[in-house]
Write an enzyme that holds these catalytic residues in place. Sequence first.
Site, mmCIF file in Angstrom:
data_model
loop_
_atom_site.group_PDB
_atom_site.id
_atom_site.type_symbol
_atom_site.label_atom_id
_atom_site.label_comp_id
_atom_site.label_asym_id
_atom_site.label_seq_id
_atom_site.Cartn_x
_atom_site.Cartn_y
_atom_site.Cartn_z
ATOM 1 N N HIS A 1 -25.047 4.790 0.379
ATOM 2 C CA HIS A 1 -23.848 5.103 -0.397
ATOM 3 C C HIS A 1 -23.919 4.545 -1.822
ATOM 4 C CE1 HIS A 1 -21.107 5.962 3.337
ATOM 5 N NE2 HIS A 1 -22.269 6.607 3.382
ATOM 6 N N TYR B 1 -18.043 8.112 12.424
ATOM 7 C CA TYR B 1 -19.215 8.658 13.103
ATOM 8 C C TYR B 1 -19.200 8.383 14.603
ATOM 9 C CZ TYR B 1 -20.970 9.236 8.362
ATOM 10 O OH TYR B 1 -21.105 9.608 7.044
#
Length: 485
Positions: free
Chosen positions: A263, A379
């Site tokens: 990220h 997730y």
Amino acid sequence: MIKYLGSALVLGGVLTTLMSFDDTPQLKTPVKALQKASFADHRLMEEKAALNYRNFCGGCHGEKMDAFVDRQWKHGNKKEDLVKAIKHGYANEGMPSFDSAFNDVEIKELADYIIKGIKNVDRYAASDKPTSNIFKTETMTIRLDTVAKGMDVPWGMAFLPGQELLVTDRTGKLYRVGKDKSLQAINGVPALLNKGQGGLMDVVLDPNFAKNKTIYLSYSKPKTENGVVLATTAVLKAKLEGNQLTDQADIFVAKPWSRTQHHYGSRLAFGKDGYLYISVGERGNEKENPQEIKGNDLGKIHRIKTDGSIPSDNPFVKTEAASTSIYTYGNRNPQGMTIHPQTGAIWENEHGPRGGDEINIVQPGKNYGWPIATYGINYNGKVISDVSEKEGITPPVHYWIPSIGPSGMAFVTGNRYKGWEGDLLTGSLRFQYLNRSVLKDNKVTKEEILFKNIGRLRDVRMAPDGYIYIAVESPGIIYKLVPVN
């Protein structure tokens, strides 16, 4: 409001009788009327299933069913599998039974509703690689011409005078692509951490490149503290002298440094105001970084001058202890950024979690919500936020469920691509295709999947020659899109 009373449906206060046509053999109704009634009944049943999902399933699986279904199904995803799971549950895994909450018809309707979401996810999937470089689209036929190959992960592209091209490879190499398609390595790239999602990322030319030969590179900058390797998103300014970078200097280094290796965000774009816009991901720490503006650059879009100094009209220059380069906050992992050719507005895309990838129009000082409001779930299937929109949060122009893994983006300009004028193109990393978004009044009205399974599509750019170029990964190839009819 939807309520069921025996064989009657109350919808918005109107009572409608639900009975099979077999029960009324004397009924004399035209076929078209029966078809309309059947369609209306189907729609109402689906609306009821959607309501049941939100009320009974959304608390654990998220408000948006399409995000929930984007998963590996442990107990199967056929209708009979779903009916069994809904009716009897899996108590040892935390899945309750709903046989007392729903009747058999309602369970089957809910299963059908979930299957519709599974089909929506499946439409992106492709197992076969293209066997030709010719592709038919909705409006024209496109040939993909190979411009360069021999890279691993071509992350960013910038177009040089003389029909040459700069390409970054995430492994840490910067290339010049010649008119003859030759690949020439450029020396002087900064030391970086080529690990996880890090490495050498985007590249842009200075608006006055023709005079000053200056370029800007974003990269994952490493350092070691107490034996621990840390890294952050940084921007290097340098001069391009032949195939050598000189006068290198970092003009932006995001704080705080992090141990994580993902990220980074890291798109670069020059606005029509002449300032450099930089996207920085939240480095995987959504609990602390994206909503904190005091001394925290992560999960933000930044705006700086070409020497790294801060424009006086940045939104937080007068906020005590704030990072003054911040332009927006509440961003997750923005990996696409481009300038609207007419309005000059900054558009960006960012990765959601499971579902909830976004397209945003960048506005100064706005909060884009991560992780307070999101259209995705985590997730592991857990809900991140129970709201997708909230007062004080700027909602996305568009969101994707399932997540497509958006990367580079560009508006289509010029007249080479008939029917695409003004459309927004976005690379998909997850499903390996180019996404065409048709826009009206800054809203996505239609989408087309292009070049299915071509490869993880990392970048897309409009070139000065009027052609669209795309970069795909592993093997790294740059293609030019050439209309052939």
